[in-house]
Design a protein around this motif. Structure first.
Motif, PDB file in Angstrom:
ATOM      1  N   SER A   1       6.148 -26.611   7.989  1.00 16.28           N
ATOM      2  CA  SER A   1       7.188 -26.966   8.866  1.00 16.28           C
ATOM      3  C   SER A   1       7.403 -25.896   9.951  1.00 16.28           C
TER       4      SER A   1
ATOM      5  N   PHE B   1      11.171 -25.137   9.825  1.00 17.75           N
ATOM      6  CA  PHE B   1      11.527 -24.947   8.406  1.00 17.75           C
ATOM      7  C   PHE B   1      13.107 -25.250   8.449  1.00 17.75           C
TER       8      PHE B   1
ATOM      9  N   GLU C   1       4.759 -39.684  20.782  1.00 18.88           N
ATOM     10  CA  GLU C   1       5.773 -38.877  20.727  1.00 18.88           C
ATOM     11  C   GLU C   1       5.734 -37.848  22.181  1.00 18.88           C
TER      12      GLU C   1
HETATM   13  O1  F6P Z   1       9.667 -35.729  14.349  1.00 15.44           O
HETATM   14  C1  F6P Z   1      10.011 -34.770  14.924  1.00 15.44           C
HETATM   15  C2  F6P Z   1       9.477 -33.489  14.947  1.00 15.44           C
HETATM   16  O2  F6P Z   1       9.773 -32.467  15.408  1.00 15.44           O
HETATM   17  C3  F6P Z   1       7.784 -33.647  15.195  1.00 15.44           C
HETATM   18  O3  F6P Z   1       7.703 -33.468  16.418  1.00 15.44           O
HETATM   19  C4  F6P Z   1       7.034 -32.812  14.245  1.00 15.44           C
HETATM   20  O4  F6P Z   1       5.847 -32.675  14.136  1.00 15.44           O
HETATM   21  C5  F6P Z   1       8.089 -32.915  13.072  1.00 15.44           C
HETATM   22  O5  F6P Z   1       9.199 -33.353  13.516  1.00 15.44           O
HETATM   23  C6  F6P Z   1       8.158 -31.941  11.795  1.00 15.44           C
HETATM   24  O6  F6P Z   1       8.623 -30.799  12.512  1.00 15.44           O
HETATM   25  P1  F6P Z   1       8.771 -29.551  11.732  1.00 15.44           P
HETATM   26  O7  F6P Z   1       7.149 -29.037  11.448  1.00 15.44           O
HETATM   27  O8  F6P Z   1       9.380 -28.531  12.382  1.00 15.44           O
HETATM   28  O9  F6P Z   1       9.164 -29.643  10.195  1.00 15.44           O
END
Ligand code: F6P
Length: 543
Positions: free
Chosen positions: A204, A207, A351
């Motif tokens: 993430s 995170f 996106e």
């Molecule tokens: O859905 C929005 C988003 O921010 C995406 O752009 C991203 O890939 C996904 O959520 C996961 O986010 P993270 O890697 O911060 O958990």
């Protein structure tokens, strides 16, 4: 800048007024050199653009549009580390993730390439330990299953590539990918596993993503229930830009693989987000994938637009979406290994460019990002291709196909593959050239059936071919689409690197969850429909 005020924009509007007259049969008949001229070879990819409803005049004006909006300068600004993601005040440097040692890419005056390679080295050392069995779990057993927990860009890239590169996977280690907060996803992934041989990679960027943290907490509970709390250190690693939250979750930051805020989630599969993939295919194959990305980055940066494959793909999409009002594009890999590729491209494209406010804050006055969707061939032929061939809407399609079968050692592989490829070529042929009523009437005498069995044709497609689906070719394909999406965003004047459109749902879900769980009578102040849905759910759950 408003691109619709450019000279080439107006010229393209004029061309679009006679879009119906752009007939592929005629374009092919009138120009025997069309296929050669409109087929580009880039690294291992051959990109056939000849079946597009663009005349030389349309192409010239699309290229002029790219020049008028400053496409080449904008790409240079991106790869040189300018903060082109202005709404988040960030540089956009996924291209630095595949820059070789010795290349300098400055972000805020600092060369980021050494840090990229240091991280690749750490990932490689860890992947080698897991692969060799040197990294053992709490009971001393080697890892057999790696579960990547992440969502969006922290899931779609790794899972797509893991599936695509099945032929290159380690024999002992398999990966699974958990993304959905629906508990069924995690339960299905762990149901048959031994915690002692399972490694979780919590991926993430921020995170803070609710779905990922909820899944990670449940995974931790599953593991510690049988191995105890001390086992977490041997069975959990994190991939993130946020060391504070990783530590707060309970993962030692020594077991964290970092990346940087200048890597967007949907552009992150070649960063540490690819750790599970690297464990599966090994550091060498991962490095080979990066060289594939790099080949297309160099092509995009150095090739005039008239021969630049990602730029032309982006311009042709702009032609269809904005000027010809075609709302969607189908992505049709004739490769089972690429079965997650359309889903990956959905996030990359939608996106990035699913936006109606320009980077200067003004609303657009034209159509932007298309709906991207698709399934592997030949499966789609037996479901939605009916609509592609005879529906009332024209939907451009991308065909992707390889010279070699994925499992050449399998008895009968050649026979399967020849049939797969024949179907791919037949579909683009049928879409482009159709079958006229006169042609149908040669074998069909019932006039009613003649009209039902006629194919209008004139339905455009790209065909992308490569000798085989190798790690390098996969990198080339992804970078091709990344820069196509970039081109579209530049022409439309969008910031392709933010995603404010996902915010509202997250905020509202946080407000609703308390109402679902409230022990008493929740004070419902949503709209009437949402209030009723909450009440219905509560009553279904006996609350
Ligand atoms: O859905 C929005 C988003 O921010 C995406 O752009 C991203 O890939 C996904 O959520 C996961 O986010 P993270 O890697 O911060 O958990």
């Amino acid at each position: 800048m408003d691109p619709s005020l450019t000279k080439s924009w107006r010229a393209l509007q004029d061309h679009a007024a006679s879009f119906d007259d752009l007939d592929l049969r005629g374009l092919f008949d009138d120009d025997p050199g069309r296929v050669d001229r409109m087929t580009l070879t880039v690294a291992d990819l051959t990109v056939d653009l000849s079946k597009h409803r663009v005349s030389p005049a349309v192409l010239d004006d699309l290229i002029a549009l790219a020049n008028e909006v400053g496409l080449a300068d904008r790409f240079a600004a991106m790869i040189d580390g300018e903060r082109i993601n202005s709404t988040e005040d960030r540089a956009v440097l996924h291209t630095a993730l595949r820059a070789p040692v010795g290349v300098e890419v400055l972000e805020d005056g600092e060369n980021v390439v050494p840090a990229v390679h240091e991280m690749l080295g750490r990932m490689g050392a860890f992947a080698d330990r897991v692969r060799s069995g040197d990294w053992v779990g709490a009971t001393g057993a080697p890892i057999e299953t790696v579960i990547n927990i992440g969502i969006g860009g922290s899931d779609l890239g790794p899972v797509m590539a893991y599936e695509a590169l099945a032929a290159f996977r380690h024999e002992r280690i398999r990966c699974r990918f958990v993304s959905n907060v629906d508990g069924s996803d995690l339960i299905a992934a762990v149901r048959d596993l031994d915690p002692a041989t399972t490694l979780f990679v919590i991926s993430s960027k921020t995170f803070t993503t609710q779905e990922t943290l909820t899944n990670a907490q449940s995974a931790q509970a599953w593991l510690t229930a049988s191995l105890g709390a001390d086992a977490v250190a041997k069975h959990f690693v994190a991939v993130s830009t946020n060391a504070t939250e990783v530590a707060a979750f309970g993962i030692d930051t020594d077991n964290m693989f970092g990346f940087w805020d200048w890597v967007g989630g949907r552009y992150s599969m070649d960063s540490a987000i690819g750790l599970s993939l690297m464990i599966a295919i090994g550091p060498d194959a991962f490095a080979e994938m990066l060289t594939g990305f790099r080949a297309i980055d160099e092509h995009m940066a150095a090739t005039p637009i008239a021969e630049n494959a990602p730029a032309l793909l982006g311009l042709i999409e702009v032609w269809y979406r904005t000027f010809c009002d075609l709302p969607s594009r189908a992505v049709l890999p004739y490769s089972q290994a690429l079965h997650r590729f359309p889903a990956y491209l959905q996030q990359l494209d939608m996106e990035s460019n699913g936006k109606r406010i320009r980077i200067d804050g003004e609303p657009v006055t034209y159509e932007t990002g298309p709906v991207i969707w698709g399934e592997p061939g030949t499966n789609g032929q037996h479901s939605f291709h009916q609509l592609l061939h005879q529906g009332s809407t024209v939907i451009p399609a991308d065909f992707i196909v390889f010279g070699a079968p994925e499992n050449a050692e399998f008895e009968g592989a050649d026979a399967h593959h020849d049939l797969l490829v024949a179907n791919c070529f037949a579909q683009s042929q049928a879409l482009a050239f159709g079958r006229t009523a006169e042609e149908v009437a040669e074998t069909e005498t019932d006039p009613l059936l003649v009209s039902h069995r006629t194919f209008p044709g004139n339905r455009p497609s790209t065909t992308i071919m490569a000798p085989a689906l190798t790690p390098s070719v996969l990198g080339q394909l992804v970078a091709l689409y990344e820069h196509q999406v970039f081109t579209q965003g530049v022409v439309w004047g969008l910031n392709s690197f933010d995603q404010w459109g996902v915010e509202l749902g997250k905020v509202l879900a946080s407000a609703i969850i308390g109402k679902l769980r409230d022990d008493g009578t929740p004070d419902l102040r949503h709209d009437a429909s949402t209030n009723a849905l909450i009440q219905r759910y509560r009553s279904m759950r006996g609350r």
